[in-house]
Scaffold this motif. Structure first.
Motif, mmCIF file in Angstrom:
data_model
loop_
_atom_site.group_PDB
_atom_site.id
_atom_site.type_symbol
_atom_site.label_atom_id
_atom_site.label_comp_id
_atom_site.label_asym_id
_atom_site.label_seq_id
_atom_site.Cartn_x
_atom_site.Cartn_y
_atom_site.Cartn_z
ATOM 1 N N ALA A 16 0.851 -1.196 0.000
ATOM 2 C CA ALA A 16 0.000 0.000 0.000
ATOM 3 C C ALA A 16 0.884 1.243 0.000
ATOM 4 C CB ALA A 16 -0.904 0.007 1.236
ATOM 5 N N ASP A 56 1.001 5.157 1.883
ATOM 6 C CA ASP A 56 0.461 5.878 3.028
ATOM 7 C C ASP A 56 0.934 7.320 3.013
ATOM 8 O OD1 ASP A 56 -0.744 6.468 5.510
ATOM 9 O OD2 ASP A 56 1.064 5.900 6.615
ATOM 10 N N ASN A 98 -4.365 12.983 0.816
ATOM 11 C CA ASN A 98 -5.390 12.054 0.353
ATOM 12 C C ASN A 98 -4.744 11.075 -0.637
ATOM 13 O OD1 ASN A 98 -5.304 13.387 -2.229
ATOM 14 N ND2 ASN A 98 -6.800 14.898 -1.470
ATOM 15 N N ALA A 99 -5.548 10.190 -1.191
ATOM 16 C CA ALA A 99 -5.011 9.160 -2.090
ATOM 17 C C ALA A 99 -4.300 9.774 -3.294
ATOM 18 C CB ALA A 99 -6.142 8.239 -2.550
ATOM 19 N N GLN A 155 -6.411 -5.236 -1.827
ATOM 20 C CA GLN A 155 -6.281 -3.811 -2.163
ATOM 21 C C GLN A 155 -7.576 -3.047 -1.869
ATOM 22 O OE1 GLN A 155 -3.219 -2.152 -3.300
ATOM 23 N NE2 GLN A 155 -2.700 -4.014 -2.174
ATOM 24 N N LYS A 156 -8.701 -3.741 -1.899
ATOM 25 C CA LYS A 156 -9.956 -3.131 -1.450
ATOM 26 C C LYS A 156 -9.924 -2.897 0.059
ATOM 27 C CE LYS A 156 -13.489 -4.281 -4.868
ATOM 28 N NZ LYS A 156 -14.797 -4.951 -5.103
ATOM 29 N N LEU A 211 -7.946 0.242 0.834
ATOM 30 C CA LEU A 211 -8.781 1.432 0.646
ATOM 31 C C LEU A 211 -9.785 1.590 1.793
ATOM 32 C CD1 LEU A 211 -9.425 3.782 -1.297
ATOM 33 C CD2 LEU A 211 -11.083 2.271 -2.415
ATOM 34 N N TYR A 237 -6.042 3.775 3.544
ATOM 35 C CA TYR A 237 -4.761 3.919 2.857
ATOM 36 C C TYR A 237 -4.973 3.914 1.347
ATOM 37 C CZ TYR A 237 -2.718 3.058 7.455
ATOM 38 O OH TYR A 237 -2.381 3.139 8.783
ATOM 39 N N VAL A 238 -3.882 3.946 0.614
ATOM 40 C CA VAL A 238 -3.959 4.085 -0.839
ATOM 41 C C VAL A 238 -3.549 2.774 -1.507
ATOM 42 C CG1 VAL A 238 -3.205 5.449 -2.815
ATOM 43 C CG2 VAL A 238 -3.303 6.508 -0.547
ATOM 44 N N PRO A 239 -4.441 2.157 -2.279
ATOM 45 C CA PRO A 239 -4.085 0.911 -2.961
ATOM 46 C C PRO A 239 -2.985 1.126 -3.990
ATOM 47 C CG PRO A 239 -6.472 1.280 -2.978
ATOM 48 C CD PRO A 239 -5.836 2.554 -2.521
ATOM 49 N N HIS A 256 -4.469 1.911 -7.393
ATOM 50 C CA HIS A 256 -5.489 2.972 -7.295
ATOM 51 C C HIS A 256 -5.712 3.628 -8.670
ATOM 52 C CE1 HIS A 256 -7.898 5.948 -5.168
ATOM 53 N NE2 HIS A 256 -7.373 6.847 -5.983
#
Length: 271
Positions: free
Chosen positions: A102, A104, A217-218, A258-259, A262, A266-268, A271
């Motif tokens: 991931a 972050d 943010n992501a 990865q879902k 999210l 956190y950020v996949p 994404h």
């Protein structure tokens, strides 16, 4: 021959699996990565009823050390492994393999009552070095800044050192915390506190600051606009195999782990 050995040999002769140990996967380390693993665990174990995940936090350094000492199967870390940690592991026959899971963003946070909304990287560094000590120097109230930091075994601390502090040292006056959760609690209880946490821990009990007018943010974490972003990892002993490979495949699957990344904030990677 004692009873335990007899039982193991009998089970082996009959083609039976021996107790739970062969099916347990012990996961240890970063409290930043912990929510991802906890979220993934429920669905993963439901899909793989023969595997049990035994998960604990304790910090990135402790997780990497546990892997190197063969006390866990998977180490969670919010930083890369150090050369000395890799050397220590290899001396014991462990070959750490790094797997990103991931992305972050580390977010500086204050109490919701604090009027300050934005700080620069330079201001954050000066505060944590003990050079700026009062909120009035930053457009806030005339009150001492209570500096909250992660402890030195934390990968988040290491990332803060690298990305914010550069060559500066964190002031000895900082109140060191063992986890993201305890940082949140400390800041939520003190209107003069300043801390930093992984994006997944940001909630309404604290207020996330912008840095140089950029919001965490992501999108900003992935495109590099957010200046305090890093990858999150797991480490295995050699290339993953067996149950550990099943876990890794689950964590990296766009429609599964990865879902979960999210879902916990956190950020996949995809994404």
């Amino acid at each position: 021959m004692n009873l335990a050995k007899t039982l193991v040999l009998t089970c082996a002769a009959l083609g039976l699996s021996v107790a739970a140990h062969a099916q347990d996967i012990v996961v240890n380390g970063s409290t930043t990565v912990l929510p991802v693993m906890q979220k993934a665990a429920e669905s993963f174990m439901a899909a793989n009823p023969d595997i049990k995940l035994v998960i604990s936090g304790g910090g990135s350094g402790n997780g990497i050390k546990a892997l190197g000492e063969k006390q866990c199967d998977v180490a969670m870390s919010s930083r890369d492994i150090k050369d000395k940690e890799r050397a220590a592991a290899e001396k014991k026959g462990v070959k750490p393999v790094r797997i990103p899971v991931a992305v972050d963003a580390i977010v500086p946070v204050v109490n919701p009552e604090n009027p300050v909304k934005d700080l620069s990287l330079e201001q954050l560094s000066a505060i944590y070095a003990g050079k700026v000590r009062n909120w009035k120097e930053l457009g806030g109230q005339d009150a001492p800044i209570v500096v909250i930091s992660r402890d030195t075994s934390s990968g988040t601390f290491e990332s803060w050192q690298e990305l914010v502090m550069k060559k500066e040292r964190v002031t000895p006056a900082a109140l060191m915390q063992a986890s993201n959760g305890t940082v949140v609690q400390a800041v939520a209880k003190n209107k003069n506190a300043l801390g930093y946490i992984g994006l997944g821990y940001l909630d309404k009990s604290v207020k996330g600051l912008t840095v140089g007018k950029v919001t965490a943010n992501a999108k900003t974490a992935l495109d590099g606009e957010w200046p305090i972003a890093r990858e999150l990892y797991i480490f295995t002993d050699g290339e993953p195999k067996g149950g550990v490979k099943k876990l890794v495949d689950y964590l990296l699957a766009a429609d599964k782990g990865q879902k979960d990344v999210l879902a916990v904030g956190y950020v996949p990677l995809q994404h």
